[in-house]
Design a protein around this motif. Structure first.
Motif, PDB file in Angstrom:
ATOM      1  N   TRP A   1       0.772  -1.270  -0.133  1.00 43.06           N
ATOM      2  CA  TRP A   1      -0.098   0.083   0.044  1.00 43.06           C
ATOM      3  C   TRP A   1       1.044   1.412  -0.066  1.00 43.06           C
ATOM      4  N   LEU A   2       0.470   2.144  -0.823  1.00 43.65           N
ATOM      5  CA  LEU A   2       1.289   3.762  -0.755  1.00 43.65           C
ATOM      6  C   LEU A   2       0.290   4.610  -0.581  1.00 43.65           C
ATOM      7  N   ASP A   3       0.769   5.846  -0.232  1.00 39.78           N
ATOM      8  CA  ASP A   3       0.107   7.008   0.245  1.00 39.78           C
ATOM      9  C   ASP A   3      -0.565   7.702  -0.880  1.00 39.78           C
ATOM     10  N   GLN A   4       0.161   7.427  -2.132  1.00 40.87           N
ATOM     11  CA  GLN A   4      -0.231   8.050  -3.346  1.00 40.87           C
ATOM     12  C   GLN A   4       0.199   7.070  -4.578  1.00 40.87           C
ATOM     13  N   THR A   5      -0.556   7.065  -5.928  1.00 37.94           N
ATOM     14  CA  THR A   5      -0.024   6.054  -6.795  1.00 37.94           C
ATOM     15  C   THR A   5      -0.459   6.674  -7.992  1.00 37.94           C
ATOM     16  N   LEU A   6       0.261   6.271  -9.273  1.00 39.94           N
ATOM     17  CA  LEU A   6      -0.196   6.502 -10.608  1.00 39.94           C
ATOM     18  C   LEU A   6      -0.569   5.164 -11.124  1.00 39.94           C
ATOM     19  N   PHE A   7      -0.747   4.125 -10.420  1.00 40.71           N
ATOM     20  CA  PHE A   7      -1.291   2.708 -10.943  1.00 40.71           C
ATOM     21  C   PHE A   7      -2.705   2.769 -10.804  1.00 40.71           C
ATOM     22  N   HIS A   8      -3.323   2.762 -12.178  1.00 47.44           N
ATOM     23  CA  HIS A   8      -4.944   2.358 -11.833  1.00 47.44           C
ATOM     24  C   HIS A   8      -4.972   1.173 -11.559  1.00 47.44           C
ATOM     25  N   PRO A   9      -5.975   0.709 -10.459  1.00 44.70           N
ATOM     26  CA  PRO A   9      -6.154  -0.552 -10.057  1.00 44.70           C
ATOM     27  C   PRO A   9      -7.462  -1.176 -11.196  1.00 44.70           C
ATOM     28  N   ARG A  10      -7.879  -2.359 -10.968  1.00 43.11           N
ATOM     29  CA  ARG A  10      -8.641  -2.995 -11.602  1.00 43.11           C
ATOM     30  C   ARG A  10      -9.971  -2.299 -11.023  1.00 43.11           C
ATOM     31  N   SER A  11     -10.829  -1.606 -11.941  1.00 40.46           N
ATOM     32  CA  SER A  11     -12.066  -0.960 -11.352  1.00 40.46           C
ATOM     33  C   SER A  11     -12.922  -0.527 -12.619  1.00 40.46           C
ATOM     34  N   GLY A  12     -14.002  -0.354 -12.328  1.00 30.06           N
ATOM     35  CA  GLY A  12     -15.103   0.240 -13.458  1.00 30.06           C
ATOM     36  C   GLY A  12     -14.807  -0.633 -14.756  1.00 30.06           C
ATOM     37  N   GLY A  13     -14.457  -1.894 -14.636  1.00 35.42           N
ATOM     38  CA  GLY A  13     -14.134  -2.766 -16.034  1.00 35.42           C
ATOM     39  C   GLY A  13     -12.889  -2.401 -16.370  1.00 35.42           C
ATOM     40  N   VAL A  14     -12.125  -1.719 -16.182  1.00 32.90           N
ATOM     41  CA  VAL A  14     -10.887  -1.260 -16.846  1.00 32.90           C
ATOM     42  C   VAL A  14      -9.670  -1.950 -16.144  1.00 32.90           C
ATOM     43  N   ALA A  15      -9.107  -2.489 -17.078  1.00 32.37           N
ATOM     44  CA  ALA A  15      -7.838  -3.457 -16.409  1.00 32.37           C
ATOM     45  C   ALA A  15      -6.826  -2.479 -15.703  1.00 32.37           C
ATOM     46  N   ASN A  16      -6.068  -3.195 -14.874  1.00 36.78           N
ATOM     47  CA  ASN A  16      -5.177  -2.412 -13.999  1.00 36.78           C
ATOM     48  C   ASN A  16      -3.874  -1.989 -14.855  1.00 36.78           C
ATOM     49  N   ASP A  17      -3.251  -1.054 -14.394  1.00 34.38           N
ATOM     50  CA  ASP A  17      -1.982  -0.800 -14.842  1.00 34.38           C
ATOM     51  C   ASP A  17      -0.665  -1.670 -14.190  1.00 34.38           C
ATOM     52  N   THR A  18       0.166  -1.864 -15.177  1.00 31.76           N
ATOM     53  CA  THR A  18       1.417  -2.447 -14.606  1.00 31.76           C
ATOM     54  C   THR A  18       2.902  -1.716 -14.658  1.00 31.76           C
ATOM     55  N   GLY A  19       3.728  -2.124 -14.035  1.00 32.09           N
ATOM     56  CA  GLY A  19       4.971  -1.509 -14.115  1.00 32.09           C
ATOM     57  C   GLY A  19       5.928  -1.904 -13.024  1.00 32.09           C
ATOM     58  N   ARG A  20       6.588  -0.940 -12.426  1.00 34.33           N
ATOM     59  CA  ARG A  20       7.858  -0.993 -11.562  1.00 34.33           C
ATOM     60  C   ARG A  20       7.714  -0.175 -10.303  1.00 34.33           C
ATOM     61  N   LEU A  21       8.100  -0.826  -9.388  1.00 32.92           N
ATOM     62  CA  LEU A  21       8.351   0.116  -8.019  1.00 32.92           C
ATOM     63  C   LEU A  21       9.788  -0.242  -7.772  1.00 32.92           C
ATOM     64  N   ILE A  22      10.656   1.061  -7.536  1.00 34.45           N
ATOM     65  CA  ILE A  22      12.141   1.205  -7.298  1.00 34.45           C
ATOM     66  C   ILE A  22      12.383   1.515  -6.021  1.00 34.45           C
TER      67      ILE A  22
END
Length: 240
Positions: free
Chosen positions: A29-50
């Motif tokens: 869990w993060l205080d803020q994010t650019l990653f879109h979770p799967r919701s509203g029928g839209v698939a989630n983002d993928t990527g990296r945390l460094i």
């Protein structure tokens, strides 16, 4: 505090910094994010945390309550309170944005022409699938969806701005068709995020979108099918 979804204000940002607020195995869990979770029928983002040069793959992002949960490829070595740098998979995100805005245009046209509401759907990077409470079938259904997509493509080519802003709930509820999902209650909260395609559509929506319809490119009809008396399905995609 719930997760702050940074893409609500800027769908084009690709990188961000955030503080870890909770860890459970490979779930973060993060205080803020650019990653879109799967919701509203839209698939989630993928990527990296460094973290300190060590990269973790974000395989999935889900929504739990008002929080985004980032599911990593392995348990992390970082701890609660550490600062991470996040990078989203932009190619995937941008296709989702293009298809998501396309769904709004098609839904607006179906609502205007047939008074039809969306009863379900999925948006993946490869294609979108929407269900409508239409009574058409067979060739008539196929032609109806093909015509809707042809009309949607005319709107796409016009290069109409897509505006995102916030309204008080009582103001938003006065807008006809602000919620176009048949089985969805109005969103909770006193302030709603509004996505408006000027002169075409206005909806309460929490996902990423393009800033101009021209960015969608060409919408391509794939197929239609009847899934029941009042459940008609259409599949479509956008050209690369």
């Amino acid at each position: 505090m719930p997760t702050k979804f940074l893409y609500w204000w800027d769908s084009y940002r690709r990188e961000f910094d955030a503080t870890v607020t909770r860890i459970d195995g490979n779930r973060v869990w993060l205080d803020q994010t650019l990653f879109h979770p799967r919701s509203g029928g839209v698939a989630n983002d993928t990527g990296r945390l460094i973290w300190q040069g060590e990269e973790y793959v974000v395989k999935e992002v889900i929504k739990e309550g008002e929080d985004a949960v980032h599911i990593l490829d392995r348990e992390p070595r970082f701890r609660v309170g550490d600062t991470l740098h996040g990078v989203i998979d932009w190619e995937r995100r941008y296709r989702l944005m293009r298809l998501h805005t396309a769904t709004h245009i098609i839904a607006a046209l179906a609502y205007k022409k047939y008074n039809a509401l969306v009863t379900g759907g999925d948006i993946t990077p490869e294609y979108a699938r929407d269900d409508y409470n239409l009574t058409l079938s067979g060739d008539a259904l196929r032609k109806a969806f093909q015509d809707l997509i042809a009309e949607a493509n005319e709107i796409v080519r016009r290069g109409i701005p897509v505006k995102i802003y916030f309204l008080r709930r009582e103001e938003a509820m006065k807008i006809p068709g602000v919620v176009k999902l048949a089985e969805r209650e109005p969103p909770p909260g006193d302030e709603w995020r509004i996505v408006e395609i000027e002169g075409i559509d206005i909806q309460a929506d929490g996902g990423p979108h393009v800033a101009n319809t021209r960015e969608i490119g060409e919408i391509v009809f794939l197929k239609s099918e009847s899934r029941g008396k009042d459940k008609k399905r259409v599949y479509y995609t956008v050209k690369p």
